[in-house]
Design an enzyme around this catalytic site. Structure first.
Site, PDB file in Angstrom:
ATOM      1  N   ASP A 182       0.862  -1.171   0.000  1.00 49.31           N
ATOM      2  CA  ASP A 182       0.000   0.000   0.000  1.00 49.31           C
ATOM      3  C   ASP A 182       0.907   1.232   0.000  1.00 49.31           C
ATOM      4  O   ASP A 182       2.123   1.147   0.178  1.00 49.31           O
ATOM      5  CB  ASP A 182      -0.954  -0.023   1.211  1.00 49.31           C
ATOM      6  CG  ASP A 182      -2.182   0.844   0.967  1.00 49.31           C
ATOM      7  OD1 ASP A 182      -3.209   0.608   1.605  1.00 49.31           O
ATOM      8  OD2 ASP A 182      -2.106   1.755   0.106  1.00 49.31           O
TER       9      ASP A 182
HETATM   10  C1  GLC Z   1      -4.296   4.381  -0.213  1.00 48.36           C
HETATM   11  C2  GLC Z   1      -5.196   3.235   0.181  1.00 48.36           C
HETATM   12  C3  GLC Z   1      -5.297   2.162  -0.856  1.00 48.36           C
HETATM   13  C4  GLC Z   1      -5.180   2.778  -2.233  1.00 48.36           C
HETATM   14  C5  GLC Z   1      -3.767   3.322  -2.374  1.00 48.36           C
HETATM   15  C6  GLC Z   1      -3.542   4.020  -3.724  1.00 48.36           C
HETATM   16  O1  GLC Z   1      -3.551   4.812   0.883  1.00 48.36           O
HETATM   17  O2  GLC Z   1      -4.945   2.601   1.429  1.00 48.36           O
HETATM   18  O3  GLC Z   1      -6.544   1.487  -0.658  1.00 48.36           O
HETATM   19  O4  GLC Z   1      -5.430   1.807  -3.232  1.00 48.36           O
HETATM   20  O5  GLC Z   1      -3.431   4.215  -1.326  1.00 48.36           O
HETATM   21  O6  GLC Z   1      -4.359   5.141  -3.846  1.00 48.36           O
END
Ligand code: GLC
Length: 634
Positions: free
Chosen positions: A290
Site C-alpha cells: 500500500d
Molecule cells: C491508499 C489506500 C489504498 C489505495 C492506495 C492508492 O492509501 O490505502 O486502498 O489503493 O493508497 O491510492
C-alpha cells in the site's frame, strides 16, 4: 447407447485437448516471461518492482529538483514498472511512449488507479452495493467501472477492497461489503469477475487487486491504521475468506495492508504473503504494497531504516513497492550483499511481467489508449442508467409505520429539509477518482422531477470551510443559520422528508469517528422538526452505520440511502414516491451506542446469553439490550 458412448468419447477428447491447450498457453506465457527476464539487468528488474504516483505533466516542464525530477529520470532509465493516478488517454500514451521508446528494453508501464465504485459514472459506495445483495448488479457495476477506466488508459484497479469489519468507527467500512465473511466472499468474487471479465487482454478489462491483505478492518478501536491483534479463528473464519474467494476468482494482484497483524506489519509478513497467499493458495499474480507501507515499517518500529524495510518487504513477498522508494534505492545493494536473493527478485519480476503479458501490454503497449473509446464510453447514458438501477437496489427501508411511504405524487405540501438534500458532491462518496465535482443528482433535483410541490429548506450547514479529500473536515457545531426556516417549513408541511447523515468525506480512509451520532447540528434539527411535525420520512445519507436510537424509536419512516453515486437523487426520489419498492438489506449492524462496538450479528452466544434475575449475564447496565441493535443484518 452407442450415441451416448460416442458423445462421451468426443467429450473426453475435447477435455483432454482443452487442458493440453491451456497447459500449452501457460507454457508459452512462462516461456515469454522467462525469455524477457533473462535479458534484464538487476537494475531493470528492480525497476519493474517500483511504482510511482503521477502528479506532473510529461507534456509540460517537469518541476526542477525534488521527487518529480528523480521520478522522471527513473522513468526514462527503465527504473519504474508502474504508475498510479495517471489518467486520460493523452497523458497515459505520452508516459507510455517515453518508457517504451526511450528505455533499453521498452517494457511498458502498468497504470493503476482506485476504481472502487465506478469511475466517471459513480456507482453507490461498495457498502451500499452490498446492501443490494445482488451479485449480478455488483458485478455489472465493476464491469462498467472497468470499461470507463480502461477507456481512459487504466489497466489495473486497486479494488475490490474485501476487508471484513465489525466496527463502524472505522471510516473504510464504506469501501467494503460489511461484517459477514460469506457475503463478503461472494461480493469479492463478483467484483473481480466484473473488473477482469473473461479476457484480461481485452481493452475493456483491467487487472483487479484484492486489498488490504490482511486484517485491516479489525483495527483496534476502529481507528484507521491501528494495531490488529486477532486469534486464529478470526483470521481463518472472518478475515481470509473474502481474500481466498478473490484468489479463486482469478484476481491477478493483491495489495498488502498498513496494519501490523499480530505484531508483524502486513507488508513484511511472510505468513500472509508467502505461506498463505503464494504457498497454500498458489497465487501466481503479484503483490503491491500500500502507499508507503514499506517505508512505514520504520514507523512501526519494525525496520531500522528504509534499506532494512526493503529487505523485509522483498523477502516477505511484497513484489512491488508503491511510493516508498525502498526498492529503487536499496534492492540492488541488498542483492549484492546477499540479504535478498536474486531468486526473490526474479520471482517478483516474473509475477509482474506475467500480468503485463496477460493484459496484452507487452504485445501492444497502447492497447488502452483509444481516444474514440474515451469519448464514447466514459459517462455514457447507458452507464448512468445502470448506476441508477444499482442505486435503487441499494436502498434499505428500515422503518415505515403509519403508511407514510410511498409519498403520493399528488401530495401537496411536501417539505424537503436538510443540507444533504441539495448536496451534489457527498453522494459521490469518498473514493470518487475520475468523477466530476458536483455531478451527482441531488435529492431535491430527483424529487422535483416527480413532483412540482416540493418546498425546500436547507437548515444549518453540515461542514464549514474548505472541503478536501486529504484534509480534515470542519463540522458545523455552532452556526444555526437556516434552523428557523427549516422549522417554519416543517410546520406548514403535510409531510417532511428530512435528509440527514454524513458528508461524503466523513467516511473513507483516515476518517475514523469516535462517535457515530448524526454529526453537527443534525440531531438538534431532527428534534426541532419533530416537535412541530411528526410526519417525518428520515432519509439517511451516510457511509457507515450510525447510532440513531432517538430517531429509531420515534420517527415513523426511515430509509437508509447511503452515498449512492451519480444517480443518488433519482434513486431516492423514485423510491420515496413508490416507483421503486426498496429491497435492500443491511450488510452491517447499526449499534445503539458506540460503546457496543465491535458488534456483529454472527457473534458467539456466550455462556450467559439470556436475561437473568441478577446482573450475571452478557449485557450492559446502561443500555437497553433487547434487541442489541435497532437495525440488524439482513
Ligand atoms: C491508499 C489506500 C489504498 C489505495 C492506495 C492508492 O492509501 O490505502 O486502498 O489503493 O493508497 O491510492
Amino acid at each position: 447407447m452407442n450415441i451416448r458412448r460416442t458423445n462421451l468419447f468426443f467429450l473426453a477428447i475435447f477435455l483432454v485437448w482443452f487442458s493440453i491447450s491451456l497447459q500449452g498457453q501457460k507454457r508459452d506465457l512462462d516461456f515469454r516471461v522467462d525469455s524477457l527476464l533473462r535479458l534484464m539487468t538487476l537494475e531493470e528488474k528492480v525497476g519493474q518492482m517500483t511504482q510511482y504516483n503521477g502528479f506532473w505533466e510529461v507534456t509540460g516542464p517537469v518541476p526542477v529538483g525534488g521527487d518529480a525530477r528523480k521520478k522522471y529520470d527513473h522513468l526514462k532509465n527503465g527504473l519504474v514498472g508502474s504508475m498510479l493516478n495517471v489518467t486520460g488517454v493523452e497523458e497515459v500514451r505520452k508516459m507510455q511512449e517515453m518508457v517504451v521508446k526511450e528505455t533499453r528494453l521498452g517494457i511498458p508501464l502498468i497504470f493503476g488507479l482506485d476504481v472502487i465504485h465506478g469511475h466517471r459514472t459513480v456507482f453507490p459506495i461498495p457498502l451500499a452495493e452490498a446492501a443490494s445483495w445482488d451479485l449480478d448488479a455488483i458485478e455489472k457495476s465493476a464491469r462498467i467501472g472497468a470499461t470507463e477506466a480502461s477507456a481512459r488508459g487504466i489497466n489495473w484497479t486497486f479494488g475490490p477492497m474485501v476487508d471484513i469489519s465489525r466496527d463502524a468507527r472505522w471510516g473504510r467500512v464504506m469501501e467494503g461489503a460489511g461484517e459477514d465473511p460469506y457475503l463478503g466472499a461472494k461480493i469479492a468474487a463478483a467484483r473481480v469477475k466484473g473488473f477482469q471479465g473473461n479476457d484480461l487482454s481485452a481493452p475493456n478489462t483491467i487487472a483487479a487487486c484484492a486489498k488490504h491483505f490482511a486484517g485491516y478492518g479489525f483495527a483496534e478501536a476502529g481507528r484507521d491504521y491501528n494495531t490488529v491483534d486477532v486469534g486464529t479463528s478470526t483470521i481463518y473464519n472472518a478475515i481470509l475468506p473474502p481474500f481466498k474467494a478473490a484468489a479463486e476468482a482469478g484476481v491477478r494482484t493483491f495489495m498488502n495492508s498498513f496494519n501490523v497483524l499480530n505484531g508483524i506489519p502486513a507488508t513484511g509478513n511472510a505468513f500472509l504473503q508467502r505461506e498463505i497467499l503464494k504457498g497454500k493458495w498458489g497465487f501466481t499474480g503479484f503483490v503491491v504494497s500500500d502507499w508507503g507501507s514499506a517505508w512505514e515499517m520504520m514507523d512501526h518500529g519494525f525496520a531500522r531504516d528504509l534499506k532494512h524495510a526493503a529487505e523485509l518487504a522483498a523477502n516477505a513477498g511484497s513484489d512491488m513497492d508503491m511510493e516508498s522508494s525502498g526498492y529503487v534505492n536499496h534492492l540492488k545493494a541488498l542483492v549484492e550483499e546477499g540479504k535478498v536473493t536474486m531468486g526473490v527478485v526474479d520471482d517478483a519480476v516474473r509475477r509482474i511481467l506475467r500480468v503485463k503479458f496477460e493484459l496484452g501490454l507487452i504485445d501492444d503497449p497502447y492497447r488502452y489508449c483509444d481516444e474514440n473509446r474515451e469519448k464514447t464510453l466514459v459517462g455514457s447514458a447507458e452507464h448512468h442508467a445502470a448506476a441508477l438501477e444499482v442505486a435503487k437496489k441499494s436502498i434499505v427501508l428500515l422503518k415505515n409505520e403509519g403508511g407514510l411511504l410511498p409519498l403520493s405524487k399528488s401530495q401537496k405540501k411536501i417539505g424537503l429539509i436538510g443540507v444533504l438534500a441539495s448536496e451534489k458532491n457527498s453522494p459521490l462518496g469518498s473514493w470518487r477518482f475520475g468523477s466530476i465535482d458536483s455531478s451527482a443528482v441531488s435529492v431535491l433535483e430527483g424529487m422535483q422531477k416527480i413532483s412540482k410541490d416540493i418546498a425546500y429548506a436547507q437548515g444549518p450547514s453540515l461542514v464549514t470551510g474548505i472541503v478536501d479529500f486529504e484534509q480534515e473536515l470542519k463540522i458545523n457545531e455552532t452556526d444555526r443559520t437556516g434552523m428557523k426556516e427549516a422549522i417554519v417549513l416543517a410546520k406548514k408541511s403535510d409531510v417532511v422528508v428530512l435528509v440527514l447523515g454524513e458528508h461524503g468525506f466523513q467516511s473513507g480512509e483516515g476518517r475514523s469517528r469516535a462517535k457515530l451520532d448524526l454529526p453537527g447540528l443534525q440531531q438538534e434539527l431532527l428534534e426541532a422538526v419533530y416537535k412541530v411535525n411528526k410526519n417525518i420520512v428520515l432519509v439517511l445519507m451516510n457511509g457507515r452505520p450510525l447510532t440513531i436510537p432517538w430517531a429509531a424509536s420515534r420517527v415513523p419512516a426511515i430509509v437508509e440511502a447511503w452515498h449512492l453515486g451519480s444517480e443518488s437523487g433519482n434513486a431516492i426520489a423514485q423510491t420515496l414516491f413508490g416507483e421503486h419498492n426498496p429491497s435492500g438489506k443491511l450488510p452491517m449492524s447499526f449499534p445503539k451506542s458506540v460503546g457496543q462496538l465491535p458488534l456483529y450479528y454472527n457473534h458467539y452466544p456466550t455462556g450467559r446469553p439470556w436475561p437473568k434475575p441478577e446482573v450475571f449475564w452478557s449485557h450492559y447496565t446502561d443500555e437497553s439490550n433487547d434487541p442489541l441493535y435497532p437495525f440488524g443484518l439482513g
